[in-house]
Design an enzyme around this catalytic site. Structure first.
Site, PDB file in Angstrom:
ATOM      1  N   LYS A  37     -18.430-120.801 -23.638  1.00  0.00           N
ATOM      2  CA  LYS A  37     -18.300-121.506 -22.357  1.00  0.00           C
ATOM      3  C   LYS A  37     -19.474-122.476 -22.159  1.00  0.00           C
ATOM      4  CE  LYS A  37     -19.987-119.555 -18.499  1.00  0.00           C
ATOM      5  NZ  LYS A  37     -20.879-120.402 -17.708  1.00  0.00           N
ATOM      6  N   ASN A  38     -20.684-122.006 -22.453  1.00  0.00           N
ATOM      7  CA  ASN A  38     -21.859-122.831 -22.169  1.00  0.00           C
ATOM      8  C   ASN A  38     -22.034-123.994 -23.143  1.00  0.00           C
ATOM      9  OD1 ASN A  38     -22.382-121.313 -19.956  1.00  0.00           O
ATOM     10  ND2 ASN A  38     -24.241-120.324 -20.757  1.00  0.00           N
ATOM     11  N   ARG A 111     -22.605-124.360 -10.903  1.00  0.00           N
ATOM     12  CA  ARG A 111     -23.831-125.120 -10.951  1.00  0.00           C
ATOM     13  C   ARG A 111     -23.871-126.119 -12.118  1.00  0.00           C
ATOM     14  NH1 ARG A 111     -29.352-125.249 -10.358  1.00  0.00           N
ATOM     15  NH2 ARG A 111     -30.029-125.582 -12.481  1.00  0.00           N
ATOM     16  N   CYS A 135     -27.931-120.036  -4.987  1.00  0.00           N
ATOM     17  CA  CYS A 135     -27.069-119.375  -5.960  1.00  0.00           C
ATOM     18  C   CYS A 135     -27.435-117.912  -5.982  1.00  0.00           C
ATOM     19  CB  CYS A 135     -27.302-120.014  -7.323  1.00  0.00           C
ATOM     20  SG  CYS A 135     -26.641-119.083  -8.670  1.00  0.00           S
ATOM     21  N   ARG A 140     -32.700-121.895  -8.400  1.00  0.00           N
ATOM     22  CA  ARG A 140     -32.136-122.776  -9.416  1.00  0.00           C
ATOM     23  C   ARG A 140     -32.073-124.249  -9.008  1.00  0.00           C
ATOM     24  NH1 ARG A 140     -27.055-119.888 -12.165  1.00  0.00           N
ATOM     25  NH2 ARG A 140     -27.878-120.859 -14.033  1.00  0.00           N
ATOM     26  N   PRO A 141     -33.235-124.888  -8.874  1.00  0.00           N
ATOM     27  CA  PRO A 141     -33.255-126.311  -8.507  1.00  0.00           C
ATOM     28  C   PRO A 141     -32.819-127.215  -9.673  1.00  0.00           C
ATOM     29  CG  PRO A 141     -35.473-125.541  -8.972  1.00  0.00           C
ATOM     30  CD  PRO A 141     -34.572-124.346  -9.105  1.00  0.00           C
ATOM     31  N   ASP A 143     -34.553-130.280 -10.055  1.00  0.00           N
ATOM     32  CA  ASP A 143     -35.610-131.298 -10.023  1.00  0.00           C
ATOM     33  C   ASP A 143     -35.914-131.884 -11.406  1.00  0.00           C
ATOM     34  OD1 ASP A 143     -36.489-128.542 -10.317  1.00  0.00           O
ATOM     35  OD2 ASP A 143     -38.514-129.347 -10.478  1.00  0.00           O
ATOM     36  N   LEU A 144     -35.774-131.084 -12.457  1.00  0.00           N
ATOM     37  CA  LEU A 144     -36.134-131.588 -13.787  1.00  0.00           C
ATOM     38  C   LEU A 144     -35.097-132.582 -14.320  1.00  0.00           C
ATOM     39  CD1 LEU A 144     -37.384-128.183 -15.244  1.00  0.00           C
ATOM     40  CD2 LEU A 144     -38.773-130.061 -14.353  1.00  0.00           C
ATOM     41  N   ASP A 323     -28.832-114.027 -20.035  1.00  0.00           N
ATOM     42  CA  ASP A 323     -27.407-113.785 -19.801  1.00  0.00           C
ATOM     43  C   ASP A 323     -26.927-112.450 -20.400  1.00  0.00           C
ATOM     44  OD1 ASP A 323     -27.191-116.097 -18.387  1.00  0.00           O
ATOM     45  OD2 ASP A 323     -26.124-117.240 -19.916  1.00  0.00           O
ATOM     46  N   ILE A 345     -36.670-115.415 -16.689  1.00  0.00           N
ATOM     47  CA  ILE A 345     -36.048-116.732 -16.514  1.00  0.00           C
ATOM     48  C   ILE A 345     -35.647-116.975 -15.060  1.00  0.00           C
ATOM     49  CG2 ILE A 345     -34.241-118.311 -17.343  1.00  0.00           C
ATOM     50  CD1 ILE A 345     -36.199-117.495 -19.548  1.00  0.00           C
ATOM     51  N   ARG A 415     -14.932-116.301 -14.580  1.00  0.00           N
ATOM     52  CA  ARG A 415     -15.622-117.585 -14.777  1.00  0.00           C
ATOM     53  C   ARG A 415     -15.988-117.794 -16.242  1.00  0.00           C
ATOM     54  NH1 ARG A 415     -20.895-118.434 -11.871  1.00  0.00           N
ATOM     55  NH2 ARG A 415     -20.797-120.087 -13.399  1.00  0.00           N
TER      56      ARG A 415
HETATM   57  C1  UD1 Z   1     -28.140-122.250 -18.486  1.00  0.00           C
HETATM   58  C2  UD1 Z   1     -26.895-121.433 -18.711  1.00  0.00           C
HETATM   59  C3  UD1 Z   1     -27.008-120.086 -18.027  1.00  0.00           C
HETATM   60  C4  UD1 Z   1     -28.294-119.385 -18.477  1.00  0.00           C
HETATM   61  C5  UD1 Z   1     -29.504-120.294 -18.322  1.00  0.00           C
HETATM   62  C6  UD1 Z   1     -30.773-119.705 -18.929  1.00  0.00           C
HETATM   63  C7  UD1 Z   1     -25.168-123.121 -18.924  1.00  0.00           C
HETATM   64  C8  UD1 Z   1     -23.973-123.775 -18.332  1.00  0.00           C
HETATM   65  N1  UD1 Z   1     -25.750-122.171 -18.188  1.00  0.00           N
HETATM   66  O1  UD1 Z   1     -28.247-122.444 -17.076  1.00  0.00           O
HETATM   67  O2  UD1 Z   1     -25.886-119.290 -18.371  1.00  0.00           O
HETATM   68  O3  UD1 Z   1     -28.502-118.227 -17.691  1.00  0.00           O
HETATM   69  O4  UD1 Z   1     -29.265-121.553 -18.976  1.00  0.00           O
HETATM   70  O5  UD1 Z   1     -30.586-119.412 -20.259  1.00  0.00           O
HETATM   71  O6  UD1 Z   1     -25.559-123.426 -20.021  1.00  0.00           O
HETATM   72  N2  UD1 Z   1     -35.198-124.915 -13.410  1.00  0.00           N
HETATM   73  C9  UD1 Z   1     -35.985-125.663 -12.592  1.00  0.00           C
HETATM   74  N3  UD1 Z   1     -35.648-126.981 -12.391  1.00  0.00           N
HETATM   75  C10 UD1 Z   1     -34.567-127.558 -12.986  1.00  0.00           C
HETATM   76  C11 UD1 Z   1     -33.769-126.782 -13.840  1.00  0.00           C
HETATM   77  C12 UD1 Z   1     -34.106-125.458 -14.046  1.00  0.00           C
HETATM   78  O7  UD1 Z   1     -36.957-125.173 -12.032  1.00  0.00           O
HETATM   79  O8  UD1 Z   1     -34.325-128.754 -12.765  1.00  0.00           O
HETATM   80  C13 UD1 Z   1     -35.530-123.490 -13.651  1.00  0.00           C
HETATM   81  C14 UD1 Z   1     -34.445-122.532 -13.189  1.00  0.00           C
HETATM   82  O9  UD1 Z   1     -34.546-122.232 -11.819  1.00  0.00           O
HETATM   83  C15 UD1 Z   1     -34.690-121.329 -14.068  1.00  0.00           C
HETATM   84  C16 UD1 Z   1     -35.176-121.963 -15.382  1.00  0.00           C
HETATM   85  O10 UD1 Z   1     -35.612-123.280 -15.043  1.00  0.00           O
HETATM   86  O11 UD1 Z   1     -35.719-120.522 -13.545  1.00  0.00           O
HETATM   87  C17 UD1 Z   1     -34.133-122.050 -16.466  1.00  0.00           C
HETATM   88  O12 UD1 Z   1     -32.963-122.637 -15.945  1.00  0.00           O
HETATM   89  P1  UD1 Z   1     -31.983-123.511 -16.820  1.00  0.00           P
HETATM   90  O13 UD1 Z   1     -32.294-123.350 -18.259  1.00  0.00           O
HETATM   91  O14 UD1 Z   1     -31.945-124.891 -16.274  1.00  0.00           O
HETATM   92  O15 UD1 Z   1     -30.594-122.816 -16.503  1.00  0.00           O
HETATM   93  P2  UD1 Z   1     -29.220-123.565 -16.499  1.00  0.00           P
HETATM   94  O16 UD1 Z   1     -29.271-124.689 -17.461  1.00  0.00           O
HETATM   95  O17 UD1 Z   1     -28.767-123.804 -15.118  1.00  0.00           O
END
Ligand code: UD1
Length: 441
Positions: A37-38, A111, A135, A140-141, A143-144, A323, A345, A415
C-alpha cells in the site's frame, strides 16, 4: 482469487463491520502477501506528473487506494482499477487535469493525500491541498514537505486549512531534511523530477517504498540516483512519459503474517514477500526464539519454540518499522519475561495497549516506552480498533485468546490489509466479518 469488494461507505451510511475471531488455532500452510500500500500510494500520485498513461501492477485492493482513486478522479484523472484479473492492474491517465486540488473531505481520511502536492505543483504550476489536521497517532505535521517545496522555488500560502503552492517552474536545489520523513522524501522526489536543474536531497528516508517510487519515476524518464540511501540526486527533466511498473510486496503485511505464525505456534509460509526488506523483524524474532527461514520470495516461520521476551525499538528503515510495533506488542504479551518496546517515530502510538489490557495483557506505558510483562493468558473480549496497525495487533491477539473476540471498527484495517480475513481463514484461523450499517451522523 475471489476478492470481496472493500466495504466502506454505503451512501449516507457507515459500514461498521466487526470481526468475530475465535482463538486457539495454529496457522498452517501458505499465505500470500499483496502489493505494498505504501508504495502504491506514491506511485499513483506519480501518474500526475505525465500526460501519458501509467500502468501499475500489484495494486492492493484496500480502502486507501480507493481514496487515492477518488482524489485523482476529482482532479480529472481517469483511473481504472482492474482487480482480480491482470494482477490487480491499474491504469491512470492524467492527460487533462481539471483542478489541481485535494479537498479536506478526502485528505482527512488519509494523510498520504499530501503526496499529490509535489507532483501537482511541478506539473500544473499550482496546487491546493488540505492540511491533514490531527491524527490518531500523533500530530504528524507536513512542515518538511512545505519547506522542501519552498527550497525548490515554490511560493506557499496557508489559508483556511489549505496549503496553496505555486511556481511557474520549480528549480533544483539542495534540500537537507531536518528529520527523516518517508512521504516528505517521496513528495519532493516527484517535484524535483520535473524541476529545472539538479536537486540533491540529504537525510532522506531509505525505505524500500522510496526506492520503488524512484524506479517508477526513472522508467517514466526521470534521472534519479541514490534512492534507498540517505542522499538522492535528481537531474530535473522537462517532461516525463508513461510507464509500466510492478509495485513491491507489502513488507508490513508480510511482517504481520510472520508474527501471526510465530504467535499461534504455527508453521506458516509467507509467500510473495521480499525477505531483504524484513531484516530488523527477523533479527528481533530470532531473539524471541522464533525460527524463520527466508526463501527467495518467501519466509517460513515455525512457532514451535516457547517465546522469550526481547526488547524492541522502532526506527527509520532499515530499523524496526513503527508500522509493526503494535503487532510485535501482541507477540510480547505471550513471551516469557519482560519486553520493553520503545516507539521513536510517533508519539501517542500505543492505543492498542489499552485494548490488549482488556484481553488480559500486562502492559505499562511510560512515555514512549511500553513495558510488557508476559506471559499472560489472553481471553476474548469486545475491543475497538483505533488505527490501521492497532487493528492488526488486536487480530493477532484474538488469534491466541481463549474464546471469542469481537473487534469493532475494522474499517481501519480495511485501509491497508487486502482481504485479511479470507487470507487468515485460508491458513486455519477462525475469523469472520459481520456487518452493521449505521446511519451517518
Ligand atoms: C509513512 C508511512 C506510515 C509510517 C511512517 C513512518 C506512507 C503512506 N505512510 O508515513 O505508514 O508509519 O511513514 O515509517 O508511506 N514529520 C514532521 N514533519 C513533516 C513530516 C513528518 O515532523 O513534514 C514527522 C512525523 O510527525 C513523524 C516523523 O516525522 O514523527 C516520521 O513521519 P513520516 O516519515 O513523514 O511519516 P509518513 O510519511 O506520514
Amino acid at each position: 482469487m475471489g476478492l470481496a469488494p472493500v466495504r466502506v461507505e454505503v451512501e449516507n451510511h457507515l459500514a461498521m463491520d466487526k470481526f468475530v475471531i475465535r482463538g486457539g488455532n495454529p496457522l498452517l500452510g501458505t499465505i500470500h502477501v499483496s502489493g505494498a500500500k505504501n508504495a502504491a500510494l506514491p506511485a499513483m500520485a506519480a501518474a500526475l506528473l505525465t500526460e501519458e498513461p501509467v500502468i501499475l501492477e500489484s495494486i492492493p485492493q484496500v480502502r486507501d487506494i480507493e481514496t487515492t482513486r477518488k482524489l485523482l478522479a476529482a482532479m480529472g484523472a481517469e483511473v481504472e482499477l482492474g482487480y482480480g484479473r491482470a494482477q490487480h492492474r491499474t491504469t491512470i491517465s492524467c492527460r487533462n487535469l481539471a483542478s489541481p486540488e485535494a479537498s479536506y473531505e478526502l485528505v482527512k481520511t488519509m494523510r498520504a493525500s499530501t503526496l499529490v502536492l509535489g507532483p501537482l505543483v511541478a506539473r500544473c504550476g499550482t496546487a491546493r491541498v488540505s492540511l491533514p489536521g490531527g491524527c490518531a497517532i500523533g500530530a504528524r505535521p507536513i512542515d518538511l514537505h512545505i519547506k522542501g517545496l519552498e527550497r525548490l522555488g515554490a511560493t506557499i500560502r496557508q489559508e483556511h486549512g489549505y496549503v496553496e503552492a505555486s511556481a511557474k517552474r520549480l528549480k533544483g536545489a539542495e534540500i537537507i531534511f531536518d528529520k527523516i520523513t518517508v512521504t516528505g522524501t517521496e513528495d519532493l522526489l516527484m517535484a524535483a523530477a520535473l524541476a529545472d536543474g539538479e536537486t540533491v536531497m540529504q537525510n532522506c528516508a531509505r525505505e524500500p517504498e522510496v526506492a520503488d517510487l524512484a524506479d517508477l519515476l526513472n522508467k517514466m524518464g526521470a534521472q534519479i540516483e541514490g534512492a534507498g540511501t540517505s542522499t538522492i540526486r535528481i537531474k530535473g527533466v522537462a517532461k516525463l512519459h508513461g510507464a509500466k511498473h510492478r509495485i513491491i510486496p507489502d513488507r508490513i503485511e508480510a511482517a504481520t503474517f510472520i508474527i501471526a505464525g510465530a504467535l499461534t505456534g504455527g508453521d506458516l509460509n509467507v509467500s510473495g514477500c521480499e525477505p531483504a526488506h524484513l531484516g530488523a523483524l527477523l533479527q528481533t524474532l530470532e531473539a524471541t526464539g522464533v525460527k524463520t527461514k527466508p526463501g527467495k520470495q518467501s519466509v517460513r516461520v515455525m512457532g514451535d519454540n516457547p517465546l522469550k521476551a526481547a526488547d524492541m525499538v522502532t526506527e527509520e528503515y532499515p530499523g524496526f518499522p513503527t508500522d509493526v510495533q503494535a503487532q510485535y506488542m501482541a507477540l510480547a504479551t505471550q513471551a516469557e519475561g519482560t519486553s520493553v518496546i520503545t516507539e521513536n517515530i510517533f508519539e501517542n502510538r500505543f492505543m492498542h495497549a489499552q485494548e490488549l489490557l482488556r484481553m488480559g495483557a500486562n502492559i505499562k506505558i511510560e512515555g514512549s516506552r511500553a513495558i510488557v510483562r508476559g506471559k499472560t493468558p489472553l481471553s476474548g473480549a469486545a475491543v475497538q480498533a483505533s488505527d490501521l496497525r492497532a487493528s492488526a495487533s488486536l487480530v493477532l491477539a484474538a488469534l491466541v485468546a481463549e474464546g471469542e473476540t469481537i473487534i469493532d471498527r475494522v474499517y481501519h484495517i480495511d485501509r491497508g490489509y487486502e482481504n485479511i480475513e479470507e487470507k487468515l481463514r485460508g491458513v486455519g484461523a477462525q475469523i469472520r466479518r459481520i456487518g452493521e450499517i449505521l446511519p451517518k451522523r
